[in-house]
Design a protein around this motif. Sequence first.
Motif, PDB file in Angstrom:
ATOM      1  N   LEU A  32      -0.931 -45.952   1.846  1.00  0.00           N
ATOM      2  CA  LEU A  32      -0.349 -44.454   2.249  1.00  0.00           C
ATOM      3  C   LEU A  32      -1.123 -43.168   1.684  1.00  0.00           C
ATOM      4  N   ASN A  53       5.828 -41.083   6.681  1.00  0.00           N
ATOM      5  CA  ASN A  53       6.490 -41.506   5.319  1.00  0.00           C
ATOM      6  C   ASN A  53       7.584 -40.727   4.648  1.00  0.00           C
ATOM      7  N   CYS A  85      10.161 -40.943   3.097  1.00  0.00           N
ATOM      8  CA  CYS A  85      10.523 -40.834   1.708  1.00  0.00           C
ATOM      9  C   CYS A  85       9.537 -40.673   0.615  1.00  0.00           C
ATOM     10  N   GLY A 134       6.845 -42.047   0.104  1.00  0.00           N
ATOM     11  CA  GLY A 134       6.233 -43.005  -0.777  1.00  0.00           C
ATOM     12  C   GLY A 134       7.186 -43.532  -2.077  1.00  0.00           C
ATOM     13  N   ARG A 139      11.235 -46.251   0.033  1.00  0.00           N
ATOM     14  CA  ARG A 139      12.969 -46.434   0.171  1.00  0.00           C
ATOM     15  C   ARG A 139      13.183 -46.533   1.742  1.00  0.00           C
ATOM     16  N   CYS A 140      12.234 -45.983   2.312  1.00  0.00           N
ATOM     17  CA  CYS A 140      12.296 -45.597   3.908  1.00  0.00           C
ATOM     18  C   CYS A 140      12.022 -46.772   4.751  1.00  0.00           C
ATOM     19  N   GLY A 141      10.804 -47.319   4.451  1.00  0.00           N
ATOM     20  CA  GLY A 141      10.075 -48.320   5.202  1.00  0.00           C
ATOM     21  C   GLY A 141       9.356 -47.780   6.583  1.00  0.00           C
ATOM     22  N   LEU A 152       4.626 -52.291   2.865  1.00  0.00           N
ATOM     23  CA  LEU A 152       4.741 -51.087   2.819  1.00  0.00           C
ATOM     24  C   LEU A 152       3.468 -50.415   2.189  1.00  0.00           C
TER      25      LEU A 152
END
Lengths: 697, 389
Positions: free
Chosen positions: B291, B303, B305, B307, B310-312, B347
Amino acid sequence: MIRPLARSIGMIGLAAMTANCVMFANAALAQQAAPQSHSEGRLLIHALHSANYRLGQLGTALVNAPAEFATVWQNASQASASTDGIVTLTYWLIVMLIGCGLEWYYWTYAASSMRVIDETLIQSAAQAFRLALRRFVLLAAGLILFTVSISGSLTFFEWPAGYENAVFTSLLLILSLRVTWLLADTVLAPGRGRFRLIDVEPRCAALWVATVVAVGMLLAISTIVGPVLEQAQAPDAAEALHILTASLGAILVLAAVLRHQYVIATGDETEHRKPPKFPVELLLPLMIAAVFGLWLVAGSLASTLLASVFIVSIIQWHLRRVIFFFWSERDFTRSPGGVTLHEDVSAIASRLAPSVALSVARYGVCVVGIAAALLAVGVPISEVENSQNAVTRFVVHLFGVTGLALVTHVAWVAVRVPIDQRIRELGPSDTHGRPNPNARLMTLLPMLRMAAGVVFGLMLVLSALWTFGVDVTPLLAGAGVFGLALGFGAQALVRDIISGIFYLAEDVFRVGEYIESGNNTKGTVERITLRTVALRHQNGPLHFVPYGSLGSVRNNSRDWSIDKFNIPLPVYVDSETVRKIIKKVGESMMEDPEISKLMLEPLKAKLYRIDPGVKIFRCKFRSAPGNQFEIRTEAYRRIEQSLKDAGIPFAAGTQVLINEATGLPQLAAPQRTAIATQSAPSEPQAPPMQQPQAQLS
Amino acid sequence: MSQGVALQRPRSTPFNRGRLKRLLFRLRLISGLILIVYVAMHLTNLAIGLHSLHAMEEARHVLLFPWMSWPGTALLMSAALIHAILGLVTVSLRRSLTLSRTDWVQMCLGLITPPLLLNHVAVAGILHHIDPDFRPDYTFLLSVYWNMAPKSALQQVLVVVVVWIHGSIGLYNWLILKPVWRRIGAFVTPLLFFVPILGLLGFVRGGKEALARLAADGQWQDRMRQSLDMMTAAKPTLELVQSAILLIYGALALVACGVLIWRILERQRMRVTATYETGQTVSARPALSLLEISLLNNVPHANICSGRGRCGTCLVAVMSDASGLTAISETEAQTLKRIHATPGQRLACQARLIKGSVKISRLFPFHVDAAFMRDPHGPGETLSAEQRP
Ligand code: HEM
Ligand code: FES
């Protein structure tokens, strides 16, 4: 012709600007100088005096400023560290919380749309432009929401007396910072080359955004905080603030310019750069130094004028690139190198919209520059028009003329660009090739273009004169009388021109066609001018025939031509066999690609006449004009071969007549036969061979 | 489905670096939440000052009582300590400056909180441990701030906003990805604004009332003088404590920033490359997450969250040899499992590219939002078949 004209419009604008500036600068100096000084020398001395005075003032301001700043600071901290100060800060923070919070809330929805814009793959310049605008609208909507919510919540609170000013000042500063940032970021798009609206060096986009924002901020501080300081009885501190911001601004711009030049110089190492005709690199720093220097000695008025002249000239200098950038096909991938211009600028210049946009933009830049100068000088725009001052009136008229020039230029571009485009589409005319089907347009269009140019030019001159108050009625009347006299005197000339226009309009002939005129001149049309047509005779001489004496025209190159010729055969041959043989020859000719493309109807023959001892067959074919001769030659060759194969001889030129009275053979004069064997006059007569080798190789 | 993921999971050793990190982040979150609950209650108490000073004092016994008891105080103190230290650790653990705008705000505000807040903590919290007779209540503190130490008052007002923005960014970013947000979102979001605004207004209102009382009530003036004397007496000790704390914090913060700068500058020379499904290839220094590589190179990469794993939304399919990537950590494995990722998917914010090059395919459009990620398999947008290799 566009370039000179465009440039001249730019020059007129510049001239207007310069005249304007000189005038106002003089006026400003004269204001400061004693009223009786009129001569130039006096003026110079007074200018020196006032510069001296101003520098002295600046020096005093700088000396006194620290003490004043200290007092102001003390007062301010005392004021803020009080009940009212705490209340003000608290309310201010609440206002900010509301403004930022609402904008943040907006972004929780708008961020997704923003990211859609960023991830879109761009195909065309128009799409890039649209997306850049959409991005701008999204950002601007956030900013507007921020502004509105802040202004709205401001009114909720009861601000302690005397503190509103500080609150307003701070909010104004924040808003001006955000607005300049938004604009600079949208136009220069650092890191987002695909959305850039100006053709700036990609590696310098961020630099310029920073510079613009910083200088804008300095300007805002100077204009917003300066008066506040003056209000707080610290005029010297205010002056020192001006000096500080002006110097910092000049240094920043200078640094940015130098950095830009450095980046460009290091970037082009691979390609050989030719030295510029003029040390442009030096010019920009010099301009900055000049504006700053003028500001030091003569104050903000003169320097603003100079700066606006410089800015207008720099913009005019780059405007073509800036405007054409919108139409250029660029690299819209997310390449780190940014955007490169792929399209040839001249190709863009030949399109209508960019050209019109360019001339409008040139005018717009001039107008904005002049308006900025007028504003800087503090002249109420509405009063300028009714001013009695001769110079002012002149400037106003110059304004009008520039407007006229713009309108004329746009009209001219609107006429010229489509014509040019059409001419380019038609392709170059080759006078020795086959007649170009568009030859007539090729002759008419340049004439039309020239006529339009003359008309527009005349109109511009006349209306410019009229704007300046010169009465053009006698001129027009005189021109009318003169025209009448000329018309009588040069009747032939007028006739030639008028009839020429009709010949061309009615498409009687085009360049490359073979014509015969009523007065027996004939040849291929080589050139068509306003008064004459040039005909190249097949033997070489070039006839220049005025249209007036062209008379009825016989055009041999139109559509098709029919060729007929006779073949005499002995009387005993079977006509049907011959007809079939020749028909076969015709078919074989149609199969030959070289010939068939010139043939419109195949060769055919029929028995035409039976004379004593001979049968005369008439052959006929239809072909593209100008090719009869070669086709006939070929037909002869093939017919002769086929007849020979079939064992049919041609009718002998001589024939034996048995004189019944004497019983002796006698050689008859082959009169009739001679006539009969002669080919029937081909109609029309074959023109000279035009592509002798090409056809029958 | 997560079998492949499980296969790639690192063998759990007793002392595992990924686990430690996860634990630290968890602790930072919990301590942050404790702190924000405290701050929220504190500000609510201030807001009651809008009614009257008296009501404020009454409410104090209810709202702040839990924190006054010794377990409450211990919890609060340890939370503050742990959170501050872990905050600094977080700063030093960053590998690049690819923060989102809100993260920048959160980080900077977090870093300046201790120096701004210390003064208030000292007077309201520590002093009472130095001199047990010193009982600061709202009326006293407001009088001090509004009458005697207006500069500290300015600082206090500022720190309220600073701390609140810092905390609510953290709270929001954490909650927005929870399914529960759909039910409480409409309630929590306005709260994030009303609490500080009302608190500040209560502070103004209470301050004015305290000033009025100070001017009118002679008895109260005497008490004030008494308390002030105590304060003056304790001042040298207090200042010593304050400067010691500040010194330690400043040193730690400097170390954290130094480590951050060092980590950003290290290994600038070496390059690794990533190729995207569009064919674009970019390079970056090694050991950055995929990322971070995207963000550093201006490649749009979802992205939500930023990085934190948490979010995916940063999910990528690895299309080439994945040996250059770090193994799947516990945090990553859990999120992968939650969003039902298939083997071969990673991720991007957790998978770091150590060496070589990798070919990846971004699986979520850049514009997905938190609402989608809360419920990736609900109605509406779902991944198309070709997006799931
Ligand atoms: C003592 C000074 C403080 C420092 C140095 C600090 C620093 C930090 C840092 C660096 C983060 C992590 C941000 C990230 O993930 O990038 C954070 C998160 C957070 N902070 Fe603080 N903070 C401080 C005080 C506070 C206070 C007083 C509150 C309560 C209002 C608070 C509430 C939070 C919350 C709720 C989070 C989110 C937790 C998470 O994302 O894991 N912080 N803080
Ligand atoms: S960015 Fe949210 S999980 Fe990677």
